[in-house]
Design a protein around this motif. Structure first.
Motif, PDB file in Angstrom:
ATOM      1  N   ASN A  82      24.190  32.035  28.781  1.00 59.16           N
ATOM      2  CA  ASN A  82      22.735  31.948  28.858  1.00 59.16           C
ATOM      3  C   ASN A  82      22.299  30.933  29.913  1.00 59.16           C
ATOM      4  OD1 ASN A  82      23.477  29.730  27.461  1.00 59.16           O
ATOM      5  ND2 ASN A  82      22.203  30.096  25.666  1.00 59.16           N
ATOM      6  N   SER A  83      23.123  30.836  30.970  1.00 59.82           N
ATOM      7  CA  SER A  83      22.769  29.948  32.074  1.00 59.82           C
ATOM      8  C   SER A  83      21.764  30.662  32.983  1.00 59.82           C
ATOM      9  CB  SER A  83      24.014  29.599  32.877  1.00 59.82           C
ATOM     10  OG  SER A  83      24.453  30.711  33.606  1.00 59.82           O
ATOM     11  N   ALA A  84      21.310  29.960  34.023  1.00 58.89           N
ATOM     12  CA  ALA A  84      20.319  30.539  34.932  1.00 58.89           C
ATOM     13  C   ALA A  84      20.936  31.593  35.844  1.00 58.89           C
ATOM     14  CB  ALA A  84      19.674  29.441  35.760  1.00 58.89           C
TER      15      ALA A  84
ATOM     16  N   ARG B 280      31.196  34.017  41.857  1.00 59.93           N
ATOM     17  CA  ARG B 280      31.551  32.625  42.187  1.00 59.93           C
ATOM     18  C   ARG B 280      32.962  32.300  41.707  1.00 59.93           C
ATOM     19  NH1 ARG B 280      27.502  29.206  43.860  1.00 59.93           N
ATOM     20  NH2 ARG B 280      28.669  27.382  43.181  1.00 59.93           N
TER      21      ARG B 280
ATOM     22  N   ILE C 252      35.188  22.359  42.175  1.00 64.34           N
ATOM     23  CA  ILE C 252      34.264  23.335  42.766  1.00 64.34           C
ATOM     24  C   ILE C 252      33.170  23.599  41.723  1.00 64.34           C
ATOM     25  CG2 ILE C 252      34.015  25.698  43.603  1.00 64.34           C
ATOM     26  CD1 ILE C 252      37.031  25.579  44.315  1.00 64.34           C
ATOM     27  N   PRO C 253      31.899  23.331  42.065  1.00 62.18           N
ATOM     28  CA  PRO C 253      30.851  23.592  41.081  1.00 62.18           C
ATOM     29  C   PRO C 253      30.660  25.086  40.852  1.00 62.18           C
ATOM     30  CG  PRO C 253      29.897  22.857  43.147  1.00 62.18           C
ATOM     31  CD  PRO C 253      31.372  22.763  43.310  1.00 62.18           C
TER      32      PRO C 253
ATOM     33  N   GLN D 107      22.365  25.383  26.907  1.00 64.96           N
ATOM     34  CA  GLN D 107      22.955  26.501  27.647  1.00 64.96           C
ATOM     35  C   GLN D 107      24.472  26.463  27.489  1.00 64.96           C
ATOM     36  OE1 GLN D 107      21.441  26.210  31.639  1.00 64.96           O
ATOM     37  NE2 GLN D 107      19.608  27.368  31.120  1.00 64.96           N
TER      38      GLN D 107
ATOM     39  N   MET E  96      22.515  27.135  43.365  1.00 66.39           N
ATOM     40  CA  MET E  96      23.864  26.551  43.446  1.00 66.39           C
ATOM     41  C   MET E  96      24.409  26.719  44.867  1.00 66.39           C
ATOM     42  SD  MET E  96      24.591  25.419  40.446  1.00 66.39           S
ATOM     43  CE  MET E  96      26.293  25.050  40.770  1.00 66.39           C
ATOM     44  N   ILE E  97      25.099  25.707  45.327  1.00 69.44           N
ATOM     45  CA  ILE E  97      25.699  25.770  46.658  1.00 69.44           C
ATOM     46  C   ILE E  97      26.776  26.873  46.687  1.00 69.44           C
ATOM     47  CG2 ILE E  97      27.276  23.849  46.013  1.00 69.44           C
ATOM     48  CD1 ILE E  97      26.057  24.060  49.545  1.00 69.44           C
ATOM     49  N   PRO E  98      26.810  27.733  47.694  1.00 66.15           N
ATOM     50  CA  PRO E  98      27.866  28.757  47.756  1.00 66.15           C
ATOM     51  C   PRO E  98      29.265  28.135  47.702  1.00 66.15           C
ATOM     52  CG  PRO E  98      26.196  29.201  49.400  1.00 66.15           C
ATOM     53  CD  PRO E  98      25.855  27.885  48.798  1.00 66.15           C
ATOM     54  N   VAL E  99      30.203  28.816  47.026  1.00 60.55           N
ATOM     55  CA  VAL E  99      31.547  28.266  46.850  1.00 60.55           C
ATOM     56  C   VAL E  99      32.233  28.077  48.198  1.00 60.55           C
ATOM     57  CG1 VAL E  99      33.819  28.687  45.843  1.00 60.55           C
ATOM     58  CG2 VAL E  99      31.772  29.307  44.579  1.00 60.55           C
ATOM     59  N   ARG E 100      32.143  29.104  49.045  1.00 61.27           N
ATOM     60  CA  ARG E 100      32.843  29.036  50.334  1.00 61.27           C
ATOM     61  C   ARG E 100      31.860  29.230  51.484  1.00 61.27           C
ATOM     62  NH1 ARG E 100      38.634  31.466  50.397  1.00 61.27           N
ATOM     63  NH2 ARG E 100      39.255  31.440  48.216  1.00 61.27           N
TER      64      ARG E 100
ATOM     65  N   SER F 153      31.880  23.882  48.786  1.00 62.18           N
ATOM     66  CA  SER F 153      31.056  23.430  47.663  1.00 62.18           C
ATOM     67  C   SER F 153      31.547  22.115  47.075  1.00 62.18           C
ATOM     68  CB  SER F 153      31.032  24.500  46.579  1.00 62.18           C
ATOM     69  OG  SER F 153      32.345  24.875  46.248  1.00 62.18           O
TER      70      SER F 153
ATOM     71  N   GLU G 151      28.284  17.400  46.577  1.00 61.77           N
ATOM     72  CA  GLU G 151      27.803  16.236  45.811  1.00 61.77           C
ATOM     73  C   GLU G 151      27.808  14.976  46.673  1.00 61.77           C
ATOM     74  OE1 GLU G 151      26.578  15.521  42.613  1.00 61.77           O
ATOM     75  OE2 GLU G 151      26.136  17.670  42.774  1.00 61.77           O
TER      76      GLU G 151
ATOM     77  N   ILE H 248      18.601  25.384  41.309  1.00 63.92           N
ATOM     78  CA  ILE H 248      19.077  25.661  39.939  1.00 63.92           C
ATOM     79  C   ILE H 248      18.254  24.896  38.904  1.00 63.92           C
ATOM     80  CG2 ILE H 248      20.926  23.898  40.062  1.00 63.92           C
ATOM     81  CD1 ILE H 248      21.611  27.150  38.356  1.00 63.92           C
ATOM     82  N   ASP H 249      17.799  23.679  39.244  1.00 62.12           N
ATOM     83  CA  ASP H 249      17.027  22.884  38.280  1.00 62.12           C
ATOM     84  C   ASP H 249      15.647  23.499  38.017  1.00 62.12           C
ATOM     85  OD1 ASP H 249      19.015  20.972  37.864  1.00 62.12           O
ATOM     86  OD2 ASP H 249      18.456  19.933  39.712  1.00 62.12           O
TER      87      ASP H 249
ATOM     88  N   LEU I 159      15.183  26.752  38.145  1.00 64.90           N
ATOM     89  CA  LEU I 159      15.424  28.011  37.439  1.00 64.90           C
ATOM     90  C   LEU I 159      15.810  27.800  35.984  1.00 64.90           C
ATOM     91  CD1 LEU I 159      17.484  30.027  40.084  1.00 64.90           C
ATOM     92  CD2 LEU I 159      15.149  30.487  39.365  1.00 64.90           C
ATOM     93  N   ASN I 160      16.458  26.653  35.719  1.00 63.12           N
ATOM     94  CA  ASN I 160      17.052  26.436  34.400  1.00 63.12           C
ATOM     95  C   ASN I 160      16.106  26.626  33.206  1.00 63.12           C
ATOM     96  OD1 ASN I 160      19.769  26.291  34.372  1.00 63.12           O
ATOM     97  ND2 ASN I 160      19.898  24.109  34.773  1.00 63.12           N
TER      98      ASN I 160
ATOM     99  N   TYR J 163      13.939  28.868  32.790  1.00 63.01           N
ATOM    100  CA  TYR J 163      13.723  30.304  32.542  1.00 63.01           C
ATOM    101  C   TYR J 163      15.062  31.009  32.423  1.00 63.01           C
ATOM    102  CZ  TYR J 163       9.644  28.494  34.920  1.00 63.01           C
ATOM    103  OH  TYR J 163       8.602  27.718  35.306  1.00 63.01           O
ATOM    104  N   GLN J 164      15.445  31.358  31.209  1.00 57.73           N
ATOM    105  CA  GLN J 164      16.767  31.962  31.048  1.00 57.73           C
ATOM    106  C   GLN J 164      16.693  33.478  31.178  1.00 57.73           C
ATOM    107  OE1 GLN J 164      18.597  30.537  27.504  1.00 57.73           O
ATOM    108  NE2 GLN J 164      18.144  28.429  28.066  1.00 57.73           N
TER     109      GLN J 164
END
Lengths: 274, 62
Positions: free
Chosen positions: A50-52, A61, A123-124, A132, B1-5, B14, B18, B55-56, B58-59, B61-62
């Motif tokens: 139930n995350s965004a 990902r 990795i995030p 959540q 969210m930052i793309p992984v690659r 990613s 931070e 993401i913050d 969006l959070n 609204y699920q």
């Protein structure tokens, strides 16, 4: 054929390939990018999310996370003795169960096989708010880069022909080419322009030096000429961490050899049939 | 969210986000931070430079 390394680390290699044809150099590059298999997450069973992020974004990902691969332990699912059903020799299972508020990292994926872990633990994946939750099971399998980029073992993998710079006797060391060179390959010597120490491999063969030489009014032909050597290639291979560069190279050579052998078999079969 | 690659070359970028964010907020030179973090190619550098974290927002609204 000869390979001499100027740099060989776990993650990056720089070498020259001597006495090879351009066709072979390109075959080698393409094989390293597209044919060397690695592990990557392919199936994700989501029990709770139930995350965004939507389920499919989350699994995409997860798929991109590089996983340390032992090629002697895993086989492709299509070639496995289990017949494609999925067993411990064709898939690596991970479980993830995290409750917010926190950031879910790749280190939260718990591997069933302690050898097949994620390359990096930080990795995030997704940021969870209060209340959540993400609970899932992921299955990684072996495949290659021609199927999907997530299985590609190399990052920057490319080559260029070795530059050959010749400076004629009629060079008057005016220094125009030295100024023009964007990579500082040249320097002014006593009588003529010279190649700076250890800089030859940096040459991108842009030929600005030839133009500068002509502009200095030396005659019909430039005193400096840059040509590619078609039998020597400078390679740079970078790994995403799933396999060491050395393993990528050796397994690429193995794959090329097997393909060449099977081509010979096919040709024999055809000529035998006639 | 930052793309992984990185979209172009596939390098995992990613993991550096931070630290990048922290150091940018501390007022360091972005060019130096990126070189420090081992992001040589401009394809990888633009991944961090042009990222907007939502993401913050969006959070709720699920």
């Amino acid at each position: 054929m000869e390979i001499s390394f100027s740099r060989l680390d776990e993650d990056i290699a720089r070498f020259t390939l001597k006495d090879a044809t351009p066709a072979f150099a390109n075959t080698f590059r393409r094989t390293m990018i597209g044919e060397v298999p690695t592990l990557a997450i392919e199936d994700v069973m989501i029990y709770d999310n139930n995350s965004a992020l939507f389920d499919e974004i989350l699994s995409h990902r997860l798929g991109l996370i590089p996983i340390k691969t032992d090629l002697s332990e895993y086989v492709r699912r299509s070639e496995c003795s289990c017949g494609g059903e999925g067993c411990s020799s064709c898939q690596a299972i991970f479980t993830l169960s995290v409750e917010g508020p926190c950031m879910v990292h790749s280190g939260d994926l718990i591997p069933a096989d302690p050898k097949a872990t994620t390359v990096s633990t930080d990795i995030p994946v997704v940021k969870l708010g209060k209340d959540q939750k993400v609970v899932l099971e992921a299955r990684a399998e072996l495949n290659d880069g021609s199927e999907h980029a997530k299985w590609q073992s190399t990052l920057a993998c490319g080559y260029k022909a070795y530059p050959v710079i010749t400076i004629d006797d009629n060079c008057d060391a005016c220094g125009n080419c030295v100024e023009e060179c964007p990579r500082n390959v040249l320097k002014i010597g006593k009588k003529s322009v010279e190649i700076a120490d250890g800089k030859l491999e940096d040459c991108s063969m842009c030929r600005l030096c030839e133009k500068a030489c002509m502009a200095s009014g030396i005659g019909d032909k430039p005193a400096i000429s840059v040509k590619p050597d078609t039998e020597r290639f400078i390679f740079v291979v970078e790994s995403d961490g799933s396999l060491p560069v050395k393993d990528i190279m050796t397994s690429a050579f193995g794959i090329i050899k097997n393909k060449a052998d099977s081509l010979v078999d096919v040709l024999n079969e055809i000529s035998g049939a006639i | 969210m930052i793309p992984v690659r990185c979209f172009t070359c596939g390098k995992v970028i990613s993991t550096e986000y931070e630290e990048y964010k922290k150091r940018v907020e501390a007022g360091e030179d972005i060019r130096e931070i990126m070189s420090d973090l081992g992001l040589e190619r401009y394809c990888c550098r633009r991944m961090l430079l042009s990222h907007k974290e939502i993401i913050d927002d969006l959070n709720p609204y699920q």
